[in-house]
Scaffold this motif. Structure first.
Motif, short mmCIF file in Angstrom:
data_model
loop_
_atom_site.label_atom_id
_atom_site.label_comp_id
_atom_site.label_asym_id
_atom_site.label_seq_id
_atom_site.Cartn_x
_atom_site.Cartn_y
_atom_site.Cartn_z
N ALA A 342 54.10 42.68 43.64
CA ALA A 342 52.67 42.65 43.97
C ALA A 342 51.90 41.83 42.95
N GLN A 343 52.30 41.89 41.68
CA GLN A 343 51.64 41.11 40.64
C GLN A 343 51.85 39.61 40.84
N LEU A 344 53.07 39.22 41.24
CA LEU A 344 53.36 37.81 41.52
C LEU A 344 52.57 37.32 42.72
N HIS A 345 52.50 38.17 43.76
CA HIS A 345 51.76 37.80 44.97
C HIS A 345 50.28 37.61 44.64
N GLN A 346 49.72 38.47 43.82
CA GLN A 346 48.32 38.35 43.44
C GLN A 346 48.10 37.10 42.60
N ALA A 347 49.05 36.77 41.74
CA ALA A 347 48.92 35.57 40.91
C ALA A 347 48.90 34.31 41.77
N ARG A 348 49.74 34.31 42.84
CA ARG A 348 49.76 33.14 43.75
C ARG A 348 48.42 33.01 44.47
N LEU A 349 47.84 34.14 44.88
CA LEU A 349 46.54 34.10 45.56
C LEU A 349 45.47 33.54 44.65
N VAL A 350 45.52 33.90 43.35
CA VAL A 350 44.54 33.41 42.40
C VAL A 350 44.68 31.90 42.21
N LEU A 351 45.93 31.40 42.15
CA LEU A 351 46.19 29.97 42.00
C LEU A 351 45.68 29.19 43.21
N HIS A 352 45.94 29.72 44.41
CA HIS A 352 45.47 29.05 45.63
C HIS A 352 43.94 29.01 45.71
N SER A 353 43.32 30.10 45.24
CA SER A 353 41.85 30.15 45.31
C SER A 353 41.22 29.16 44.34
N ASN A 354 41.95 28.87 43.23
CA ASN A 354 41.41 27.91 42.24
C ASN A 354 41.69 26.47 42.69
#
Length: 354
Positions: A342-354
């Motif tokens: 879940a932490q990795l998935h959230q990190a990917r979402l943050v990268l995509h949003s930036n």
């Protein structure tokens, strides 16, 4: 219907669906597994008992108890003379006639039949079965299950009368045969709730009140009174025929009609349950959502059942939406802090949003 239990001193909606589940599986399906020579059986049900079974059990629960095939009582069925059959049905003339035709003669459909009725059967129908020696020799068990209600969740049930309002409260209710039939059927099904729980209630009901002395009391005014009398008659019979059924009152049953609370039907609930039904395209308690497929190239549909076995749903369904939102946010944050995926998935979402 509200009940007040002397044992627990709390108000609650009767009945716990677990009681239905245990009754169906333990007393009916498991009781037929005494014969070690025949492992798999056929389960045959009518339209009503199918709904009763499906409201409490999943197909996996049924197969775990040695049932390999589920059949419709009213449809033409393939003969399986080497297998035993479990009949779970209402004690009606039509159902008993079908059962007799299935099991009589030199070529019955099944080797042996275990019969379980959803409510009390009339003595004449039992005598009718006993008269045919070929059928009687093939009957492994005959029992009244007293399970003729539909658990909608862990604390609620219905008697499945969609036309009760029409049959009991319209102008045409006066002198209608459907009026008494509806009252008697509802009373039988309510009584089976207490029979399955081994509870003997003290029955209370709202007495009919007229506007003034010149106004006649109608059948519509007498619905709680007549229903209470019919329920009591059923319970009085249970006292003498059901083993270990209480002989003195153990709880309270209150029977009222909608007139005591006319506002509730027009007030919108603000619970998590209500929000889900408002915003999601749900079919009963089933929700279909689209999730990423395993290859990651597209999406696939996945069915989600919002039922008591889901701990999140069980905890939040009756909570106000504002409180539910806060609790869900806290649960998600706690889950992410403990789950690396879940932490990795959230990190990917943050990268995509930036």
């Amino acid at each position: 219907l509200l009940a007040y239990s002397n044992k627990f001193q709390i108000y609650h909606l009767f009945v716990h669906s677990c009681c239905t589940y245990v009754g169906l599986l333990n007393e009916m399906l498991r009781s037929t597994r005494q014969n070690k020579g025949s492992t798999w059986k056929v389960l045959i049900m009518d339209k009503l008992t199918v709904k009763i079974m499906s409201s409490s059990c999943k197909m996996g629960d049924i197969t775990d108890q040695g049932v390999s095939l589920v059949e419709d009582l009213y449809k033409r069925r393939q003969p399986l003379p080497s297998m035993d059959a479990i009949y779970f049905m209402q004690p009606t003339k039509q159902n008993i006639d079908i059962f007799m035709s299935n099991m009589s003669g030199k070529r019955p459909l099944y080797k042996k039949a275990y019969i379980f009725f959803s409510s009390p059967i009339q003595k004449e129908w039992v005598a009718h079965i006993r008269k045919d020696s070929s059928v009687l020799a093939r009957v492994g068990a005959l029992s009244e299950m007293n399970l003729e209600y539909f658990a909608i969740d862990s604390q609620g049930f219905v008697t499945d009368h969609d036309k009760a309002l029409e049959e009991l409260f319209t102008e045409n209710a006066e002198g209608s045969m459907n009026y008494n039939s509806c009252i008697n059927t509802m009373a039988t099904r309510i009584a089976t709730v207490f029979a399955s729980m081994k509870e003997f209630p003290r029955v209370h009901y709202r007495v009919a009140r007229t506007i003034d002395a010149s106004t006649l009391t109608t059948l519509r005014d007498l619905v709680p009174t007549k229903l209470a009398a019919s329920v009591w008659n059923c319970l009085a019979r249970y006292k003498s025929i059901i083993p270990e059924f209480p002989q003195t009152e153990t709880c309270e049953l209150l029977i009222v009609d909608r007139s005591i609370d006319q506002i509730a039907p027009v007030i919108h609930e603000w619970t998590y349950d209500a929000m889900c039904h408002d915003l999601l395209s749900m079919d009963g308690n089933k929700y279909v959502q689209e999730v990423p497929n395993t290859s990651g190239s597209g999406t696939e549909k996945k069915e989600v059942l919002l039922e008591d076995h889901d701990p999140i749903w069980f905890e939040l369904r009756d909570v106000h939406v504002a409180d539910a939102n806060l609790r869900l946010h806290e649960k998600m944050r706690d889950f992410i802090s403990k789950n690396k995926a879940a932490q990795l998935h959230q990190a990917r979402l943050v990268l995509h949003s930036n």
